[in-house]
Motif scaffolding. Sequence first.
Motif, PDB file in Angstrom:
ATOM      1  N   HIS A 122       0.825  -1.210   0.000  1.00 14.73           N
ATOM      2  CA  HIS A 122       0.000   0.000   0.000  1.00 14.73           C
ATOM      3  C   HIS A 122       0.860   1.260   0.000  1.00 14.73           C
ATOM      4  CE1 HIS A 122       0.737  -1.063   4.255  1.00 14.73           C
ATOM      5  NE2 HIS A 122       0.934   0.238   4.382  1.00 14.73           N
ATOM      6  N   HIS A 123       0.260   2.327  -0.518  1.00 13.11           N
ATOM      7  CA  HIS A 123       0.892   3.650  -0.479  1.00 13.11           C
ATOM      8  C   HIS A 123      -0.190   4.688  -0.218  1.00 13.11           C
ATOM      9  CE1 HIS A 123       3.639   6.955  -1.273  1.00 13.11           C
ATOM     10  NE2 HIS A 123       2.707   7.482  -2.054  1.00 13.11           N
ATOM     11  N   TYR A 124       0.091   5.598   0.703  1.00  8.26           N
ATOM     12  CA  TYR A 124      -0.831   6.671   1.049  1.00  8.26           C
ATOM     13  C   TYR A 124      -0.110   8.003   0.976  1.00  8.26           C
ATOM     14  CZ  TYR A 124      -4.010   3.079   2.616  1.00  8.26           C
ATOM     15  OH  TYR A 124      -4.840   1.981   2.653  1.00  8.26           O
ATOM     16  N   TYR A 138       2.586  14.299   3.689  1.00  8.49           N
ATOM     17  CA  TYR A 138       2.723  13.038   4.423  1.00  8.49           C
ATOM     18  C   TYR A 138       2.699  11.897   3.416  1.00  8.49           C
ATOM     19  CZ  TYR A 138       1.572   9.455   7.968  1.00  8.49           C
ATOM     20  OH  TYR A 138       1.566   8.349   8.787  1.00  8.49           O
ATOM     21  N   ARG A 139       3.695  11.015   3.473  1.00  5.05           N
ATOM     22  CA  ARG A 139       3.744   9.848   2.608  1.00  5.05           C
ATOM     23  C   ARG A 139       3.960   8.601   3.460  1.00  5.05           C
ATOM     24  NH1 ARG A 139       2.194  13.473  -0.065  1.00  5.05           N
ATOM     25  NH2 ARG A 139       3.122  14.377  -1.950  1.00  5.05           N
ATOM     26  N   GLN A 140       3.230   7.541   3.139  1.00  6.73           N
ATOM     27  CA  GLN A 140       3.385   6.283   3.873  1.00  6.73           C
ATOM     28  C   GLN A 140       3.319   5.124   2.888  1.00  6.73           C
ATOM     29  OE1 GLN A 140       1.091   5.777   7.438  1.00  6.73           O
ATOM     30  NE2 GLN A 140       0.951   3.565   7.203  1.00  6.73           N
ATOM     31  N   ASN A 161       7.093   2.661   6.084  1.00  2.00           N
ATOM     32  CA  ASN A 161       8.012   3.789   6.103  1.00  2.00           C
ATOM     33  C   ASN A 161       7.201   5.060   5.910  1.00  2.00           C
ATOM     34  OD1 ASN A 161       9.841   5.765   4.179  1.00  2.00           O
ATOM     35  ND2 ASN A 161      10.995   4.850   5.858  1.00  2.00           N
ATOM     36  N   ILE A 162       7.453   6.074   6.736  1.00  2.00           N
ATOM     37  CA  ILE A 162       6.656   7.299   6.754  1.00  2.00           C
ATOM     38  C   ILE A 162       7.567   8.498   6.558  1.00  2.00           C
ATOM     39  CG2 ILE A 162       5.110   8.742   8.136  1.00  2.00           C
ATOM     40  CD1 ILE A 162       4.404   6.130   9.689  1.00  2.00           C
ATOM     41  N   SER A 163       7.135   9.412   5.705  1.00  2.00           N
ATOM     42  CA  SER A 163       7.889  10.639   5.455  1.00  2.00           C
ATOM     43  C   SER A 163       6.986  11.838   5.694  1.00  2.00           C
ATOM     44  CB  SER A 163       8.403  10.653   4.008  1.00  2.00           C
ATOM     45  OG  SER A 163       8.957  11.910   3.678  1.00  2.00           O
ATOM     46  N   LYS A 164       7.501  12.841   6.434  1.00  2.00           N
ATOM     47  CA  LYS A 164       6.771  14.080   6.675  1.00  2.00           C
ATOM     48  C   LYS A 164       7.625  15.268   6.239  1.00  2.00           C
ATOM     49  CE  LYS A 164       4.593  12.281  10.910  1.00  2.00           C
ATOM     50  NZ  LYS A 164       4.465  12.516  12.384  1.00  2.00           N
ATOM     51  N   ALA A 176      10.341   8.011   9.242  1.00  2.00           N
ATOM     52  CA  ALA A 176      10.046   7.115  10.357  1.00  2.00           C
ATOM     53  C   ALA A 176       9.799   5.716   9.833  1.00  2.00           C
ATOM     54  CB  ALA A 176       8.821   7.606  11.133  1.00  2.00           C
ATOM     55  N   ASN A 177      10.046   4.742  10.695  1.00  2.00           N
ATOM     56  CA  ASN A 177       9.693   3.350  10.442  1.00  2.00           C
ATOM     57  C   ASN A 177       8.720   2.903  11.525  1.00  2.00           C
ATOM     58  OD1 ASN A 177      11.423   2.769   8.126  1.00  2.00           O
ATOM     59  ND2 ASN A 177      13.130   3.023   9.575  1.00  2.00           N
TER      60      ASN A 177
END
Length: 306
Positions: A122-124, A138-140, A161-164, A176-177
């Motif tokens: 998945h990708h959000y 915000y990307r996840q 994996n999360i990017s802000k 972030a993980n």
Amino acid sequence: MNTAMQTAISILLVSPFPLALAQDASTEPQWIEFDAQAYAGYGYDSNVSVSEIDTNTGEGDSALYAKGKVKASITPHEKWQLNTSAQYALTEYNDYSVFNLAITTLSAEAVYKADWAKVALHHYSADAKLDDSDYLTYRQTGLSVGRAWQQKGYWRLSVDNISKIFVATPERDSDANALRSDVFWFNEAQAFWQFGFTFQQEDAQDNTFDYTSYLADVAYTTPLTWLHKDTEFTLYYHYETRDYAGAREGGIGRNDNRQRIKAVIDYPVSRHVDVMLSTQYGNYSSTTDSADYKETLAELGMKLYF
């Protein structure tokens, strides 16, 4: 982030999979399906705030809420499914217009239904504007595995994996993980429990904002009969503790303990219209004064199904 942002990102993205994944389809899948929803509501926030940047006014305000969502599901084979969606959410305050929030969320998910489990990639993506100015990107992206057990239960494990990216405060930009587990349990009365636990490590541009968090939540949803209608009631509790880098390194340090309890009543007026009533209390305790506050919200709205 304020409550609208928490709903759109914290719930939708940190726990990103629809409940439908926890249930096995009993009918022949269609190749492609579409659905759409719209929502409009009015509410009151006792403390207008943006928790992602440690800001709260200490003052209350009323707000208008609007949301629209479209979703498409493509099933080219009984073992494969692709889900995509687009959502736009808007919060407009009566007095504190500088806290007006608009969020555009896009998602894509590829699901493989193996004999032993459901595997999903998945990708959000969420882009937020605060007072009509770019605020947060915000990307996840992640992978999940889920499996039914004992006919009434379902478990799910996801790695993300999360990017802000913060436009106005780049020192808060972070990667972030996260590791999340969920357990669903259904009973004969069509009620169900959901238990979730998340471990997350976030690395920011400025080490002051690095933290390790542990998050636990529990939700109970049950059908009720109210005014001769099958009404849905959900009670939700969320607890998160954050240990910031300063505390671990022996500096002034910061620790947060965030709690929220929320109740929602979903009353179906007709096949295409629901009336929703919700209330929420948040207690955000922190050793940093700007992040230490309480908040109560109430909202009445109408959801349309197309």
